[in-house]
Write a protein that holds these residues in place. Structure first.
Motif, PDB file in Angstrom:
ATOM      1  N   LYS A   1     -42.584  33.910 -24.537  1.00  0.00           N
ATOM      2  CA  LYS A   1     -42.811  34.099 -23.107  1.00  0.00           C
ATOM      3  C   LYS A   1     -43.811  33.087 -22.580  1.00  0.00           C
ATOM      4  O   LYS A   1     -43.609  32.461 -21.544  1.00  0.00           O
ATOM      5  N   PHE A   2     -44.911  32.884 -23.283  1.00  0.00           N
ATOM      6  CA  PHE A   2     -45.949  31.986 -22.791  1.00  0.00           C
ATOM      7  C   PHE A   2     -45.623  30.520 -23.051  1.00  0.00           C
ATOM      8  O   PHE A   2     -46.037  29.654 -22.281  1.00  0.00           O
ATOM      9  N   GLN A   3     -44.878  30.212 -24.094  1.00  0.00           N
ATOM     10  CA  GLN A   3     -44.496  28.824 -24.351  1.00  0.00           C
ATOM     11  C   GLN A   3     -43.483  28.328 -23.339  1.00  0.00           C
ATOM     12  O   GLN A   3     -43.540  27.182 -22.896  1.00  0.00           O
ATOM     13  N   THR A   4     -42.541  29.177 -22.982  1.00  0.00           N
ATOM     14  CA  THR A   4     -41.492  28.761 -22.057  1.00  0.00           C
ATOM     15  C   THR A   4     -41.879  28.991 -20.603  1.00  0.00           C
ATOM     16  O   THR A   4     -41.283  28.408 -19.714  1.00  0.00           O
ATOM     17  N   GLY A   5     -42.852  29.866 -20.360  1.00  0.00           N
ATOM     18  CA  GLY A   5     -43.255  30.175 -18.996  1.00  0.00           C
ATOM     19  C   GLY A   5     -42.245  31.031 -18.263  1.00  0.00           C
ATOM     20  O   GLY A   5     -42.276  31.130 -17.038  1.00  0.00           O
ATOM     21  N   THR A   6     -41.358  31.649 -18.999  1.00  0.00           N
ATOM     22  CA  THR A   6     -40.317  32.465 -18.388  1.00  0.00           C
ATOM     23  C   THR A   6     -40.876  33.797 -17.905  1.00  0.00           C
ATOM     24  O   THR A   6     -41.983  34.193 -18.261  1.00  0.00           O
ATOM     25  N   GLN A   7     -40.106  34.488 -17.105  1.00  0.00           N
ATOM     26  CA  GLN A   7     -40.488  35.816 -16.641  1.00  0.00           C
ATOM     27  C   GLN A   7     -40.125  36.833 -17.712  1.00  0.00           C
ATOM     28  O   GLN A   7     -39.271  36.589 -18.555  1.00  0.00           O
TER      29      GLN A   7
END
Length: 61
Positions: free
Chosen positions: A29-35
């Motif tokens: 989640k934090f690496q890709t910045g996705t919701q």
């Protein structure tokens, strides 16, 4: 990373997933910045992962 995770001695129900899957989901989640809504299904229920992150943040993990 194992020493930083909470102790498992108070064993909970089987509904608690492996901590590795949860930590991988949080990292993704934090690496890709996705919701949270777009978290891949292989990590399981997004609400469960989010709740675990919140619990770990509250207790200082």
């Amino acid at each position: 990373m194992e020493p930083l995770l909470p102790d498992r001695t108070p064993k909970r129900d089987d509904r608690w997933r492996d901590r590795r899957v949860v930590s991988d989901a949080i990292a993704c989640k934090f690496q890709t910045g996705t919701q949270w809504v777009r978290l891949p299904e292989r990590y399981g229920n997004r609400r469960g992962v989010h709740n675990r992150l919140r619990m770990w943040a509250v207790d200082g993990t």
